[in-house]
Structure formats: structure tokens, C-alpha cells
Design an enzyme around this catalytic site. Sequence first.
Site, short mmCIF file in Angstrom:
data_model
loop_
_atom_site.label_atom_id
_atom_site.label_comp_id
_atom_site.label_asym_id
_atom_site.label_seq_id
_atom_site.Cartn_x
_atom_site.Cartn_y
_atom_site.Cartn_z
N LYS A 1 0.83 -1.21 0.00
CA LYS A 1 0.00 0.00 0.00
C LYS A 1 0.86 1.25 0.00
CE LYS A 1 -4.39 -1.53 1.95
NZ LYS A 1 -5.41 -1.29 2.99
N LYS B 1 -5.09 -9.33 -6.92
CA LYS B 1 -6.33 -9.66 -6.22
C LYS B 1 -7.41 -8.62 -6.52
CE LYS B 1 -5.94 -7.31 -1.88
NZ LYS B 1 -6.02 -7.17 -0.48
N LYS C 1 -10.95 -3.26 -3.55
CA LYS C 1 -11.87 -2.12 -3.49
C LYS C 1 -11.21 -0.85 -3.99
CE LYS C 1 -12.99 -2.94 0.85
NZ LYS C 1 -13.54 -2.92 2.19
#
Length: 327
Positions: free
Chosen positions: A112, A194, A197
Amino acid sequence: MKKKVFSGVQPSGNLHIGNYLGAIRNWVEVQGQYENVFCVVNAHAITVPQEPAVLHAKTREVAAIYMACGIDPEESVVFVQSHVPAHFELTWMLNGITPMGWLNRMTQFKEKAGEERESVSTGLFDYPVLMASDILLYDADLVPVGSDQTQHIELTRDIAQRFNYLFGDTFKLPQALVRETGARIMALDEPTKKMSKSSESPMGAVDLLDTPDAIKRKIMRAVTDPLRGIAFDPERHGLFNLLTIYQLLSGSSRDQIESHFEGKGYAELKRELVDLVVESLRPIQERYAQIMAEPQYLEDVLARGAERASVISEAKLRQAKEHMGLL
Ligand code: AMP
Ligand code: TRP
């Protein structure tokens, strides 16, 4: 004595079928077997920028989706993380005993933060300690999650063990509950990543509240490969992902699915998968609409959930404070 379950989803972005198949559906399946606490983890969401009004609305949306998927708020505790201050308090206490090195090893943080390591928030780095607090406050035995969360649960065990060693027996060591199939649903448009969102591309994820048209568009355009034959081959990432979704929603075995599609091509598989996804999401979307039509009911559920969660977590927090010499 029933074992205890704790889990949560962040109210950031739209929930997708990866969240459903990797997490929420499994919560519903084990709901009768365990004592459950399901949390909307909005304090995790604010580790990246959020628009306050959107965050507030999304928090309700996620709680309504839990219920629409089959979480019964009478049977399970359903609440919003920030409504229960013990989560914030314990995080600070655990920060005091968590080495930076442990957090530096977290792959989700590395992914991230990426190149932005200096500018991402302190909260993003500390995120796993907040997650540990969530789990430890409720003496959870089991944490049903997708496979991207197993490292965080290992860390939770390490933190609990360290606290118990330093200050005496306080926390139970939890275990991740990860299903073999569906623990990592991949993005439709980029099946080596993956389903997520936060992805910039809207074509990667089928959202739980997508219209039939949107579902069709996304699945028909899903990336596959130039090979022929429909088979569960993990090396054929796009195909394997579509077949996994099909398997989970249909309840058929891999053998049954392969013989069903024998001699057929991708177009056929995708068309059938569209119908299956649309029909599987329809009842969820209908219940969701009913719940959202009664906002006061939802507020009452969350207020009651916060009360029940506070009773459990306050007792544990008090014990931890006592052991640490904070009372
Ligand atoms: P998040 O979207 O990060 O709030 O994740 C909420 C839950 O959904 C966690 O248990 C995740 O492990 C799970 N999850 C998220 N994305 C996926 C995915 N692509 N496949 C399977 N499970 C997922
Ligand atoms: N970090 C989890 C995720 O992004 C969400 C989460 C927060 C969670 N606290 C939790 C999951 C406690 C299980 C238990 O998926």
C-alpha cells in the site's frame, strides 16, 4: 462453551464478490456454530484519506450488506468500530510493546505504501496494531478472512504473546480461518492481482450492489487466455478465477463443472457465470434495499451492537490496563 469469532470489513469503496466469497459468506456459514462479533472497521478506513460524508454513508452501507448477506444482528454482534473507544485505547497500549521491525515486515503495508513510504500516514503503518486490538478485545479464537490477512493475524498472536509474557496472562491467541477456495479472488481485468476495493479500474471487481448490466459487462470482458478447453488449471489465472467463482456460487464440484463445460468455450462459461452471479446477488440486493429503506432500524441495530461490544471490550481493556499498571 462456543468458540468466539471476530471479523470485519473496511467501509472504503464498494464491497465486491471477493469480500463476499473470501469473508462475509464464510461468516454466515459458521454463524450458528460460534459466538460472533462482526465489525465495520471505519477506523482502519481513515488510514487513507476519506470524505467524511461518504465514510459515514459507507459505514451504514457495509453494516446493511452484512445483514443482507445473512448476518443476523440478534444472533451476532454487529457494530461500528469507532463507536467503541476501547479499540483506540488498546491500540495505544499495544503500540508500546510492538517493535517497529514487526510492522516493517507487513507485506500489505509495503504494497500500500509503495514508493510513498515517507508520505503515507502513521496510521497506515500502525494499522495491524489496531487490527490486533479488535481481535484481542473479544478473546476471539477464530478470525475468518481472505488470505491477504493471515500475516496480520500472525502478528496479532505475536503481540498477544508478548503482552502475556511481559504483564501476565491477558489475551487469547487467535487463529485465522481461511478457506482453501475463494480466499483470494482475482481482478477480472488483471487476474494476477487480487480483486480490490481500491483499484482504479472499475472493470476489475464485481461489486455486490452492481446492476445485472454492469455484472454482464465486467464478466464478459474478463481477461482469459488464448488456450482452448475449460479446466481448473491454476496456471491459467483468468480462467481459474472465473471457474472458482462459478464453483463457489453453484456449489458444484470441479469435476462436475469441467464435464458441464466440455466442448464449450469461454463465451459459454462467461454467459452462464453472468446468470449465476446475477441470480446469487439478487436476494442480497433485495434485502439490502429493504434494510436501507429503514434507516432508523439500522441505527438501532448499530446502537445495540455498540452496547454489546462495549460490555465485552471494556472488561478486557480494564484487565489489560490493570496488568500494565495503568489503573
Ligand atoms: P477489505 O476489503 O480489505 O476490507 O477486506 C475485507 C475482507 O475481505 C478480508 O477478510 C479480506 O481478506 C477479504 N478480501 C478482500 N479482498 C479479497 C479477495 N480479492 N478475495 C478474497 N477475499 C478478499
Ligand atoms: N484489515 C482487515 C482487511 O482489510 C479488516 C480488519 C480490521 C479485520 N480489523 C479486523 C479483519 C479484525 C478481521 C479481524 O481486510
